[in-house]
Every structure is written in C-alpha cells, then in structure tokens.
Scaffold this motif. Sequence first.
Motif, mmCIF file in Angstrom:
data_model
loop_
_atom_site.group_PDB
_atom_site.id
_atom_site.type_symbol
_atom_site.label_atom_id
_atom_site.label_comp_id
_atom_site.label_asym_id
_atom_site.label_seq_id
_atom_site.Cartn_x
_atom_site.Cartn_y
_atom_site.Cartn_z
ATOM 1 N N ASP A 103 0.873 -0.998 0.103
ATOM 2 C CA ASP A 103 -0.177 0.550 0.126
ATOM 3 C C ASP A 103 1.228 1.520 -0.253
ATOM 4 O O ASP A 103 0.690 1.944 -0.507
ATOM 5 C CB ASP A 103 -1.067 0.427 0.908
ATOM 6 N N TRP A 104 1.593 1.222 0.349
ATOM 7 C CA TRP A 104 3.123 1.985 0.295
ATOM 8 C C TRP A 104 3.483 2.750 -0.679
ATOM 9 O O TRP A 104 3.382 3.987 -1.152
ATOM 10 C CB TRP A 104 4.123 1.884 0.794
ATOM 11 N N PHE A 105 3.894 1.727 -1.567
ATOM 12 C CA PHE A 105 4.038 2.050 -3.517
ATOM 13 C C PHE A 105 2.646 2.049 -4.511
ATOM 14 O O PHE A 105 2.671 3.518 -5.355
ATOM 15 C CB PHE A 105 4.141 0.682 -4.353
ATOM 16 N N ASP A 106 1.447 2.280 -3.835
ATOM 17 C CA ASP A 106 0.053 3.516 -4.287
ATOM 18 C C ASP A 106 0.169 4.142 -3.571
ATOM 19 O O ASP A 106 -0.639 4.928 -4.868
ATOM 20 C CB ASP A 106 -0.554 2.114 -3.014
ATOM 21 N N ARG A 107 0.329 4.615 -2.551
ATOM 22 C CA ARG A 107 -0.151 5.973 -1.714
ATOM 23 C C ARG A 107 0.903 6.716 -1.879
ATOM 24 O O ARG A 107 0.980 8.127 -2.239
ATOM 25 C CB ARG A 107 0.273 6.219 -0.641
ATOM 26 N N ARG A 139 2.483 6.586 -6.323
ATOM 27 C CA ARG A 139 2.631 6.045 -6.883
ATOM 28 C C ARG A 139 2.560 7.631 -8.169
ATOM 29 O O ARG A 139 3.218 7.327 -8.806
ATOM 30 C CB ARG A 139 1.523 5.425 -7.679
ATOM 31 N N GLU A 140 2.432 8.222 -7.719
ATOM 32 C CA GLU A 140 1.914 10.205 -8.182
ATOM 33 C C GLU A 140 3.811 10.265 -8.521
ATOM 34 O O GLU A 140 4.300 10.824 -8.986
ATOM 35 C CB GLU A 140 0.988 10.798 -7.626
ATOM 36 N N LEU A 180 5.670 8.315 -10.067
ATOM 37 C CA LEU A 180 5.745 8.614 -11.085
ATOM 38 C C LEU A 180 6.683 9.753 -12.224
ATOM 39 O O LEU A 180 7.323 10.164 -13.209
ATOM 40 C CB LEU A 180 4.640 8.010 -12.014
ATOM 41 N N ARG A 181 6.408 11.373 -11.261
ATOM 42 C CA ARG A 181 7.451 12.319 -11.478
ATOM 43 C C ARG A 181 8.212 12.582 -11.599
ATOM 44 O O ARG A 181 8.669 12.734 -12.528
ATOM 45 C CB ARG A 181 6.609 13.715 -10.914
ATOM 46 N N ARG A 182 8.685 11.325 -10.735
ATOM 47 C CA ARG A 182 10.363 11.128 -10.713
ATOM 48 C C ARG A 182 10.788 10.744 -11.621
ATOM 49 O O ARG A 182 11.396 10.666 -12.370
ATOM 50 C CB ARG A 182 10.477 10.566 -9.685
#
Length: 72
Positions: free
Chosen positions: A60-64, A66-67, A70-72
């Motif tokens: 769930d850490w990755f889900d939180r 994610r945005e 993606l920007r990085r």
Amino acid sequence: MATRAGLTERTFYNHFADKREVLFPGQDVFVAGIREAVTAAPPEQSPLDAVLAAFTAGSDWFDRHREAALRR
C-alpha cells in the motif's frame, strides 16, 4: 539543483543530508517497515519468502506514493 534555486550547495546540505532525502521523503519509514517485517518472519520461512511477505504487506506504500514515483 541548488544553483538553480539561488542557493549554494553548502546551503542545500545545511538543510538536507543528501539528495535522496529530497527525492525520496519517507524512505526511512518504508525501509524500517520492511526491516521490521523481515525480522519478525518465522524462522522456518526462507529469506526470500520473508522479503516477499514484507513487500506484499507494505504494498500500500507504493500505491500511496505512485504519483510522486511517476514524476521522478
């Protein structure tokens, strides 16, 4: 990066330990959670299964984040 912001590198490092601290905030909390989960794994569990379970539990850490990832 510091120069573009109108700062010297010295000023940047007075506020941040390194660039990772800026690019990956909260990384220490994530790593600590994975470490705790692996340490708490049953002794009969293989190391690979312990790591897999830790990352699955923390997915769930990755889900939180994610945005930001993606920007990085």
